[in-house]
Design a protein around this motif. Sequence first.
Motif, mmCIF file in Angstrom:
data_model
loop_
_atom_site.group_PDB
_atom_site.id
_atom_site.type_symbol
_atom_site.label_atom_id
_atom_site.label_comp_id
_atom_site.label_asym_id
_atom_site.label_seq_id
_atom_site.Cartn_x
_atom_site.Cartn_y
_atom_site.Cartn_z
ATOM 1 N N ASP A 441 0.706 -0.971 0.186
ATOM 2 C CA ASP A 441 0.179 0.100 0.579
ATOM 3 C C ASP A 441 0.597 1.352 0.237
ATOM 4 O O ASP A 441 1.984 1.795 0.825
ATOM 5 N N VAL A 448 0.249 -5.719 0.213
ATOM 6 C CA VAL A 448 -1.982 -6.046 -0.133
ATOM 7 C C VAL A 448 -1.699 -6.997 -1.328
ATOM 8 O O VAL A 448 -0.507 -7.681 -1.683
ATOM 9 N N TYR A 493 -7.924 0.194 -5.495
ATOM 10 C CA TYR A 493 -6.603 0.347 -6.130
ATOM 11 C C TYR A 493 -6.450 0.891 -7.105
ATOM 12 O O TYR A 493 -7.118 -0.447 -8.374
ATOM 13 N N LYS A 519 -4.448 3.656 -3.696
ATOM 14 C CA LYS A 519 -5.809 3.376 -3.402
ATOM 15 C C LYS A 519 -6.062 4.843 -4.360
ATOM 16 O O LYS A 519 -5.621 5.622 -4.553
#
Length: 635
Positions: A441, A448, A493, A519
Amino acid sequence: MRIKSFVSTLIVCIICMTSEALFSQNLPGRDERASLKTYQRASGFLQKKDYVGAISQLRETVRLNPYFVKAHQQLGDCLRLTGAYEEAGNSYRKVLELQPGYSHLTTFGLAISDFYCGLYESALSGFRKYLQAPSLSPGSKALVEKHINDCIFSIQAVKSPKPFAPVNLGPGINSSEQEYFPVVTADNKRLVFTRRTGKNEDLYESVRQSGSWPASVELDTRINTPDFNEGSQSISPDGNYLFYSGCNKADGQGRCDIYISKRTASGWSEPYNPGAPLNTSAWESQPAISAGGTRLYFVSDRKGGYGANDIWYSDLSDGRWTAPVNAGANINTPFDEHSPFIYPDNKTLYFSSNGWAGLGQQDIFISRCDESGAWQKPENLGFPVNTAREESGLTISTDGLTAYFAAERPDGLGAMDIYSFVLAPEHRPGRVLVVERSMHDADNGEKVEGKITVEDFESGRMLFEHEAISGPDMLAVLPAGKRYTLRILKKGYMPYAEDISAVEMTTAASLSKPVELKKIRVWEQAVLNHIFFETDQHALLPASRKELDFLVRFLTDNPLIRIEIGGHADSEGTDQWNLRLSENRAKEVYKYLLNNKIASSRLSFKGYGRTVPIADNQTEQGRQQNRRTSFTVLP
């Protein structure tokens, strides 16, 4: 009829010939009665094909009566059938010493025994003599001629040895038992192999520490069982998928089937039998998965082959394994082929065979495929990689230099041990690039999980797919000489894509780096680098489809977002021309998305011309970066 059947017939003839003469033998010597009793007991063991029991009684027979010619012959046969070739040769020589013209089969048995002891000159003489025996069937002649060719090849191979310095992997891997079928993951950190204890086969693994292999451990009980054999495995380059053989299980299709298991946080998953057409009522074993996971090579004695055991392959299509295809006459013979290993260049196949000209029981061979994808006739790896004994299970690390294999050697810790060695230059595979990515992230650095795909840049063909459930770390092995596109999608994302070039690689290499995923936020932008148009035209080129489909999947996975498609130009041409061209190009992308069921309420498009450069327009490279298509997340 397969030549293999003639071997079995010859064995039966040898045993029958010696057994039926039991009471007709005129036994000279000091204790004919006692030797006759032990000989009769040996005959009982032979009826049950218990050669070990027969050998014990026959040894006692010739001890009691050293002139008992048929007992010496039969002892030689039994020793040969159990692989004790040196002792078998001594028994046959005793027969010829006592009765030189006793049987042509004595000559054959001695030649076979000498061959498997590496006494190639003597074996060649014996085979040539046996070939002159009367009433040989065509199959028997073919078998003997094959052995003659083996001897001629072996004599020359021994005169031209290959550089070879095998290293025993040590007590962490090898034991007093048998170890074989070694395979390493692409990062060269994990070794998985088969160990045979008594009559049971199980899978073990060792994780490299400080350059050495520590004590191996059994795979968990979802793989290994106390009642069935599990072994002859292959593992995906990233170490996440295990393909192996399981025998005589309740859900099996035949004697041995291929099973698949996935590594999870809690260990290996419950094994899965893919069923037909991969597995059948025949014997399927020794799987070898390609680096991309889409082609599986394996060994089977199913109908339609060239010999007793052939190498076959099956492709993964739409989640199912296709009907297996025989690897063909340039790989398979009327004898046995075993332990295939396909290198990640997808052009180099290593395997073991006793059908092609070789030095012993099983030799290791290499075959390369041509531009059409057809396998070429194999090359023996030569002496002393191959010897009169069995060598098998060769696999190669991603450096293209380090080979692992199993062999029974004088410096071994048990029967078959696992060794490594450096391949001779002429037997090395093509170069490969190991690509490792870890997903994080961008805000907090936490790992992630996302779906990663790798495609051939030129053809757009999917080469590798990493599912999100496989974890945040990805490893793929790609052949050198090409360009690739890596893409990542994760719900919530922004999409990620990068180009990877392996065009100018001169040696095997590794490319590892973290990837920061952003994101989805309002006004976040992303450049679509693989959307292409002809110069001064706005029609989409076919090469754009992969990128456009990638955008479709992103919008489908995130159904609440709205985006604007932006078209951009460089400084060449008038402002009016660049504005109109960039808007038409953005509109073409917009139309593609509409045609792929993305609602118009989620989309808009705009041409920006030369007004939003991201690089210097004074250079060709900069102008190329400015000629782009992008999208922006809207409120």
